[in-house]
Design an enzyme around this catalytic site. Structure first.
Site, PDB file in Angstrom:
ATOM      1  N   GLU A 181       0.829  -1.216   0.000  1.00  0.00           N
ATOM      2  CA  GLU A 181       0.000   0.000   0.000  1.00  0.00           C
ATOM      3  C   GLU A 181       0.861   1.262   0.000  1.00  0.00           C
ATOM      4  O   GLU A 181       0.742   2.124   0.880  1.00  0.00           O
ATOM      5  CB  GLU A 181      -0.992  -0.018   1.172  1.00  0.00           C
ATOM      6  CG  GLU A 181      -1.988  -1.158   1.058  1.00  0.00           C
ATOM      7  CD  GLU A 181      -3.100  -1.122   2.099  1.00  0.00           C
ATOM      8  OE1 GLU A 181      -3.054  -0.258   3.007  1.00  0.00           O
ATOM      9  OE2 GLU A 181      -4.016  -1.965   2.019  1.00  0.00           O
TER      10      GLU A 181
ATOM     11  N   GLU B 279      -5.050  -8.651  -0.681  1.00  0.00           N
ATOM     12  CA  GLU B 279      -5.849  -8.369   0.518  1.00  0.00           C
ATOM     13  C   GLU B 279      -7.307  -8.266   0.100  1.00  0.00           C
ATOM     14  O   GLU B 279      -7.664  -7.432  -0.727  1.00  0.00           O
ATOM     15  CB  GLU B 279      -5.401  -7.082   1.229  1.00  0.00           C
ATOM     16  CG  GLU B 279      -4.062  -7.195   1.935  1.00  0.00           C
ATOM     17  CD  GLU B 279      -3.716  -5.988   2.794  1.00  0.00           C
ATOM     18  OE1 GLU B 279      -4.661  -5.323   3.294  1.00  0.00           O
ATOM     19  OE2 GLU B 279      -2.520  -5.701   2.961  1.00  0.00           O
TER      20      GLU B 279
END
Length: 514
Positions: free
Chosen positions: A193, A318
């Protein structure tokens, strides 16, 4: 008082099923393999995932373990046939310095886990512990490298430490720490991220940084090459995907990540209860889950512009449902229960991944133990298998099987003026020639009768298993570990090439054609 939508499913079952659902399986057209790595998992240094989850310590005499790793957890995950396990994060990855977690445990430095609960991390579970655990599990490790607060040298030395056989500074250090042969780790994430907790970077900046890091990661491992995964987009950030695909040469990137959670709101305390959700919250959670199909289609379309041969994999590393933590638990530990809502969410999502298996070749449910949509919860010496666990166990027949294209016409699951397809289906043929069909009904009150045309696929019989419960809120507890578990399914009838299936409300079914 208005009767709630989510009433007992069995009561509704007697009212009769719809007959508008039609499925056609094109058994002769299968070409794409459903990668087993779509069934990957995720273990972050977060809450009770590692400590008091996977790892209870070498000195623990109450819970059977090997080198501190719980053997009941190992056995449960082996039954799932988990193909890979991502570690050490997540947000934690970009604060983790791998050299803190090697060598004598008493001498390892401590840090504060600022992302998750502000607890002290003593680094007693490090590289050797994780990679040896993966060997115990029979799964491939997926290491997430630190780009946000690390250095190019740090990540390149980690690759050398775990993958070089001999005659290098890092392989010599590994051998001094007790491991003679390398682990040969194939899968490597280059940051997590980067657009958020990995550094709040802009896509152009991260693309250039990725090129630098990837260049210095030796790309050989054993008889093959490492698989480098770029930190990809959040949800519908197609510009992120476009920028990376345009600016990173395919020779430096084997996979591009994407994250999407089925969450109601990212506001603090506004994610809703994991067990006491309303009718509207249930519908919106399913809405977010099924959005995965659109997100994959649109990110894939961007990738196709630069990679029409689909050499670069889309890695959904994810995904899952994200709710408020259980009352009385640390907000930073992300501990939540797991209901039939999560079971149908998982089944429908896996069907989506199958549909896009040509591009989606790895995915990681968040997370394996005690965090978010976990497959296992632990309490002392007890473990609990969640409804999500059972779905993944039922679905593992699809791992490395050949995708059989399906067309689905589904009845609607409605809430107010909004609607979603009630039925989700996928099919595959395994290496032994057996055809498996997975079906999901997300409607919590209405059964679904489905007419399945097998076309040229010949079958003499059909058997199956079902996961369902009387109410979508139902879940397993430490006082009732098996309230929800798979049972034999008798709701499928075969007549020549026509299969009729009646799915109870909120149910997941996997059939095998005989």
């Amino acid at each position: 008082m208005k009767k709630p939508l989510l009433t007992l499913a069995l009561a509704c079952f007697t009212l009769g099923a719809s007959a508008q659902n039609k499925v056609s399986i094109n058994a002769g057209d299968g070409k794409t393999v459903i990668s087993k790595h779509i069934y990957g998992h995720f273990a972050e240094h977060l809450g009770r995932s590692i400590y008091d989850g996977f790892y209870v310590g070498e000195s623990n005499t109450k819970i059977p373990n090997k080198n501190g790793v719980r053997l009941d957890v190992v056995n449960a995950l082996k039954k799932l046939k988990i193909p890979n396990l991502r570690w050490p994060g997540g947000c934690f990855a970009d604060t983790y310095h791998w050299k803190d977690g090697i060598g004598p445990k008493a001498k390892r430095p401590k840090i504060v886990n600022t992302w998750w609960g502000g607890v002290t991390e003593d680094n007693s579970f490090g590289t050797h512990d994780f990679l040896n655990m993966c060997e115990l599990l029979g799964t491939e490790p997926y290491l997430a490298g630190n780009v946000g607060s690390g250095t190019v040298q740090e990540l390149s030395e980690w690759v050398q430490y775990v993958n070089f056989e001999k005659n290098s500074p890092m392989s010599n250090l590994r051998q001094q720490n007790g491991r003679q042969i390398p682990w040969n780790v194939k899968y490597w994430g280059v940051a997590n991220e980067a657009w958020g907790c990995g550094g709040n970077m802009k896509p152009d900046f991260y693309a250039n940084l990725y090129r630098q890091y990837s260049t210095f990661m030796n790309n050989k491992v054993g008889n093959g090459k490492i698989f480098r995964i770029a930190s990809g987009a959040s949800d519908s950030d197609y510009n992120w995907t476009e920028t990376l695909m345009k600016n990173i040469p395919s020779s430096l990137m084997e996979g591009l990540a994407m994250h999407h959670y089925s969450v109601l709101s990212w506001g603090e305390g506004k994610k809703g209860s994991a067990t006491q959700f309303s009718d509207e919250e249930y519908f919106k959670t399913m809405q977010q889950a099924l959005l995965m199909d659109e997100l994959i289609e649109k990110h894939s379309a961007v990738m196709d512009k630069y990679d029409p041969e689909k050499k670069i994999a889309l890695i959904v590393d994810e995904w899952g449902g994200w709710y408020n933590v259980e009352p009385g638990t640390n907000p930073g530990f992300l501990y939540q229960q797991n209901t039939m809502r999560d079971a149908v969410l998982a089944g429908a999502t896996l069907n989506i991944f199958h549909k896009h298996a040509e591009r989606v070749r790895m995915a990681n449910l968040a997370q394996a133990i005690n965090v978010l949509q976990a497959v296992i919860l632990t309490k002392g010496d007890k473990i609990l298998l969640t409804p999500t666990y059972h779905v993944l166990e039922m679905y593992n027949v699809h791992q490395d099987a050949t995708l059989l294209p399906v067309t689905v016409k589904s009845d609607d699951f409605t809430f107010g003026k909004d609607k979603l397809p009630a039925v989700s289906v996928s099919a595959s043929r395994d290496k032994a020639g057996k055809v498996h069909v997975s079906l999901v009904n997300i409607d919590p009150t209405k059964p679904q009768e489905i007419s399945v045309d097998l076309n040229d696929q010949k079958a003499a019989g059909v058997v199956g298993r079902i996961l369902t419960s009387a109410n979508v809120h139902d879940h397993n507890t430490f006082d009732n570990l098996t309230k929800i578990k798979p049972t034999a399914f008798t709701g499928a009838k075969l007549n020549g090439s026509q299969l009729t299936v009646t799915l109870p409300p909120v149910s997941v079914v996997v059939l095998e054609l005989q």
